[in-house]
Design a protein around this motif. Structure first.
Motif, PDB file in Angstrom:
ATOM      1  N   SER A   1     -36.311 -41.472  65.134  1.00 56.25           N
ATOM      2  CA  SER A   1     -35.883 -42.642  64.350  1.00 56.25           C
ATOM      3  C   SER A   1     -35.176 -42.284  63.037  1.00 56.25           C
ATOM      4  CB  SER A   1     -37.087 -43.539  64.074  1.00 56.25           C
ATOM      5  OG  SER A   1     -38.076 -42.811  63.375  1.00 56.25           O
ATOM      6  N   CYS A   2     -34.342 -41.261  63.036  1.00 50.14           N
ATOM      7  CA  CYS A   2     -33.629 -40.863  61.813  1.00 50.14           C
ATOM      8  C   CYS A   2     -32.445 -41.766  61.479  1.00 50.14           C
ATOM      9  CB  CYS A   2     -33.157 -39.418  61.929  1.00 50.14           C
ATOM     10  SG  CYS A   2     -34.487 -38.224  61.808  1.00 50.14           S
ATOM     11  N   GLU A   3     -31.969 -42.527  62.434  1.00 52.45           N
ATOM     12  CA  GLU A   3     -30.865 -43.469  62.281  1.00 52.45           C
ATOM     13  C   GLU A   3     -29.661 -42.854  61.565  1.00 52.45           C
ATOM     14  OE1 GLU A   3     -31.928 -47.446  61.310  1.00 52.45           O
ATOM     15  OE2 GLU A   3     -33.779 -47.324  62.449  1.00 52.45           O
ATOM     16  N   ASP A   4     -29.286 -43.329  60.376  1.00 53.11           N
ATOM     17  CA  ASP A   4     -28.090 -42.843  59.687  1.00 53.11           C
ATOM     18  C   ASP A   4     -28.200 -41.379  59.270  1.00 53.11           C
ATOM     19  OD1 ASP A   4     -26.884 -45.272  59.998  1.00 53.11           O
ATOM     20  OD2 ASP A   4     -27.273 -45.959  57.962  1.00 53.11           O
ATOM     21  N   LEU A   5     -29.399 -40.865  59.139  1.00 55.23           N
ATOM     22  CA  LEU A   5     -29.568 -39.456  58.769  1.00 55.23           C
ATOM     23  C   LEU A   5     -28.988 -38.518  59.816  1.00 55.23           C
ATOM     24  CD1 LEU A   5     -33.167 -39.283  57.259  1.00 55.23           C
ATOM     25  CD2 LEU A   5     -30.988 -39.112  56.050  1.00 55.23           C
ATOM     26  N   PHE A   6     -28.833 -38.971  61.057  1.00 56.10           N
ATOM     27  CA  PHE A   6     -28.259 -38.120  62.087  1.00 56.10           C
ATOM     28  C   PHE A   6     -26.839 -37.680  61.732  1.00 56.10           C
ATOM     29  CE2 PHE A   6     -31.406 -40.098  65.111  1.00 56.10           C
ATOM     30  CZ  PHE A   6     -32.115 -38.927  65.317  1.00 56.10           C
ATOM     31  N   PHE A   7     -26.159 -38.411  60.861  1.00 62.15           N
ATOM     32  CA  PHE A   7     -24.807 -38.048  60.450  1.00 62.15           C
ATOM     33  C   PHE A   7     -24.799 -37.186  59.185  1.00 62.15           C
ATOM     34  CE2 PHE A   7     -24.119 -41.732  63.128  1.00 62.15           C
ATOM     35  CZ  PHE A   7     -23.081 -41.288  63.934  1.00 62.15           C
ATOM     36  N   ASN A   8     -25.971 -36.879  58.655  1.00 57.02           N
ATOM     37  CA  ASN A   8     -26.083 -36.069  57.451  1.00 57.02           C
ATOM     38  C   ASN A   8     -25.879 -34.601  57.810  1.00 57.02           C
ATOM     39  OD1 ASN A   8     -27.869 -34.291  55.657  1.00 57.02           O
ATOM     40  ND2 ASN A   8     -27.651 -36.167  54.449  1.00 57.02           N
ATOM     41  N   ARG A   9     -24.922 -33.959  57.170  1.00 51.27           N
ATOM     42  CA  ARG A   9     -24.586 -32.558  57.464  1.00 51.27           C
ATOM     43  C   ARG A   9     -25.796 -31.641  57.261  1.00 51.27           C
ATOM     44  NH1 ARG A   9     -22.320 -30.205  60.780  1.00 51.27           N
ATOM     45  NH2 ARG A   9     -20.951 -31.979  60.763  1.00 51.27           N
ATOM     46  N   ASP A  10     -26.603 -31.873  56.225  1.00 51.17           N
ATOM     47  CA  ASP A  10     -27.777 -31.029  55.983  1.00 51.17           C
ATOM     48  C   ASP A  10     -28.772 -31.112  57.136  1.00 51.17           C
ATOM     49  OD1 ASP A  10     -26.804 -30.132  53.533  1.00 51.17           O
ATOM     50  OD2 ASP A  10     -27.837 -31.705  52.400  1.00 51.17           O
ATOM     51  N   LEU A  11     -29.003 -32.318  57.643  1.00 50.24           N
ATOM     52  CA  LEU A  11     -29.932 -32.482  58.760  1.00 50.24           C
ATOM     53  C   LEU A  11     -29.389 -31.802  60.015  1.00 50.24           C
ATOM     54  CD1 LEU A  11     -32.572 -33.695  59.882  1.00 50.24           C
ATOM     55  CD2 LEU A  11     -31.228 -35.700  60.538  1.00 50.24           C
ATOM     56  N   LEU A  12     -28.108 -31.947  60.276  1.00 50.90           N
ATOM     57  CA  LEU A  12     -27.521 -31.323  61.464  1.00 50.90           C
ATOM     58  C   LEU A  12     -27.554 -29.801  61.369  1.00 50.90           C
ATOM     59  CD1 LEU A  12     -24.536 -33.776  61.998  1.00 50.90           C
ATOM     60  CD2 LEU A  12     -26.599 -33.567  63.411  1.00 50.90           C
ATOM     61  N   ASN A  13     -27.264 -29.259  60.185  1.00 48.71           N
ATOM     62  CA  ASN A  13     -27.343 -27.803  60.002  1.00 48.71           C
ATOM     63  C   ASN A  13     -28.777 -27.306  60.156  1.00 48.71           C
ATOM     64  OD1 ASN A  13     -24.589 -27.550  59.575  1.00 48.71           O
ATOM     65  ND2 ASN A  13     -24.764 -27.644  57.346  1.00 48.71           N
ATOM     66  N   ALA A  14     -29.723 -28.032  59.566  1.00 49.36           N
ATOM     67  CA  ALA A  14     -31.136 -27.642  59.683  1.00 49.36           C
ATOM     68  C   ALA A  14     -31.596 -27.726  61.136  1.00 49.36           C
ATOM     69  CB  ALA A  14     -31.998 -28.531  58.790  1.00 49.36           C
ATOM     70  N   SER A  15     -31.057 -28.685  61.880  1.00 43.22           N
ATOM     71  CA  SER A  15     -31.410 -28.819  63.301  1.00 43.22           C
ATOM     72  C   SER A  15     -30.927 -27.613  64.097  1.00 43.22           C
ATOM     73  CB  SER A  15     -30.799 -30.092  63.889  1.00 43.22           C
ATOM     74  OG  SER A  15     -31.347 -31.224  63.273  1.00 43.22           O
ATOM     75  N   ARG A  16     -29.719 -27.156  63.807  1.00 44.03           N
ATOM     76  CA  ARG A  16     -29.187 -25.977  64.508  1.00 44.03           C
ATOM     77  C   ARG A  16     -29.986 -24.718  64.159  1.00 44.03           C
ATOM     78  NH1 ARG A  16     -22.775 -26.238  65.678  1.00 44.03           N
ATOM     79  NH2 ARG A  16     -22.733 -28.395  66.375  1.00 44.03           N
ATOM     80  N   GLU A  17     -30.356 -24.594  62.889  1.00 42.40           N
ATOM     81  CA  GLU A  17     -31.167 -23.444  62.476  1.00 42.40           C
ATOM     82  C   GLU A  17     -32.532 -23.489  63.160  1.00 42.40           C
ATOM     83  OE1 GLU A  17     -31.317 -23.465  58.200  1.00 42.40           O
ATOM     84  OE2 GLU A  17     -29.126 -23.339  58.047  1.00 42.40           O
ATOM     85  N   ALA A  18     -33.138 -24.667  63.220  1.00 41.30           N
ATOM     86  CA  ALA A  18     -34.440 -24.821  63.878  1.00 41.30           C
ATOM     87  C   ALA A  18     -34.321 -24.512  65.363  1.00 41.30           C
ATOM     88  CB  ALA A  18     -34.965 -26.242  63.667  1.00 41.30           C
ATOM     89  N   LEU A  19     -33.245 -24.964  65.981  1.00 50.25           N
ATOM     90  CA  LEU A  19     -33.026 -24.701  67.395  1.00 50.25           C
ATOM     91  C   LEU A  19     -32.917 -23.199  67.647  1.00 50.25           C
ATOM     92  CD1 LEU A  19     -32.659 -26.212  70.075  1.00 50.25           C
ATOM     93  CD2 LEU A  19     -30.191 -26.118  69.668  1.00 50.25           C
ATOM     94  N   ALA A  20     -32.233 -22.488  66.774  1.00 47.96           N
ATOM     95  CA  ALA A  20     -32.107 -21.031  66.918  1.00 47.96           C
ATOM     96  C   ALA A  20     -33.479 -20.361  66.810  1.00 47.96           C
ATOM     97  CB  ALA A  20     -31.157 -20.483  65.856  1.00 47.96           C
ATOM     98  N   ARG A  21     -34.315 -20.820  65.882  1.00 47.42           N
ATOM     99  CA  ARG A  21     -35.664 -20.247  65.737  1.00 47.42           C
ATOM    100  C   ARG A  21     -36.517 -20.516  66.971  1.00 47.42           C
ATOM    101  NH1 ARG A  21     -38.070 -22.795  60.924  1.00 47.42           N
ATOM    102  NH2 ARG A  21     -39.924 -21.716  61.644  1.00 47.42           N
TER     103      ARG A  21
END
Length: 118
Positions: free
Chosen positions: A56-76
């Motif tokens: 339920s992140c809604e508009d946060l899904f378009f936030n560059r910081d959240l998307l970058n953190a998601s990719r970093e988390a996915l790599a971990r």
């Protein structure tokens, strides 16, 4: 008993507690589950849709910081997938700006592929 010799795999559906908009915390939770599942002989771990960020992140899904953190988390999380395969839900933004809700397939310590929700 190891049922793989009979052509079976042990799969697990995981329902982790998710910290909304905190991919780092969610990566730690995913990795904890993966370690436990490995010891139980699980070959395939299935996590919920958007489990890296919360649904339920809604508009946060378009936030560059959240998307970058998601990719970093996915790599971990991928690095922790050495003995099993995991399917993890993650938001993914394409170069053209389109945002996708994807199932990321992780195995052998890396991202194998992404399957967008349709």
């Amino acid at each position: 008993m190891d049922y793989t010799e009979f052509g079976f795999v042990r799969a697990a559906a995981v329902a982790p507690v998710v910290s909304l908009a905190d991919p780092g915390a969610n990566a730690r939770t995913h990795i904890e589950h993966l370690r436990g599942l490995e010891s139980e002989g699980v070959c395939l771990a299935l996590f919920p849709e958007l489990s890296v960020t919360g649904y339920s992140c809604e508009d946060l899904f378009f936030n560059r910081d959240l998307l970058n953190a998601s990719r970093e988390a996915l790599a971990r999380i991928a690095e922790a997938c050495t003995a099993l395969t995991a399917v993890v839900g993650v938001p993914w933004q394409l170069d053209d700006g389109r945002l996708l809700n994807c199932a990321a397939v992780l195995a052998h310590g890396r991202l194998i592929g992404l399957v967008p929700k349709i």
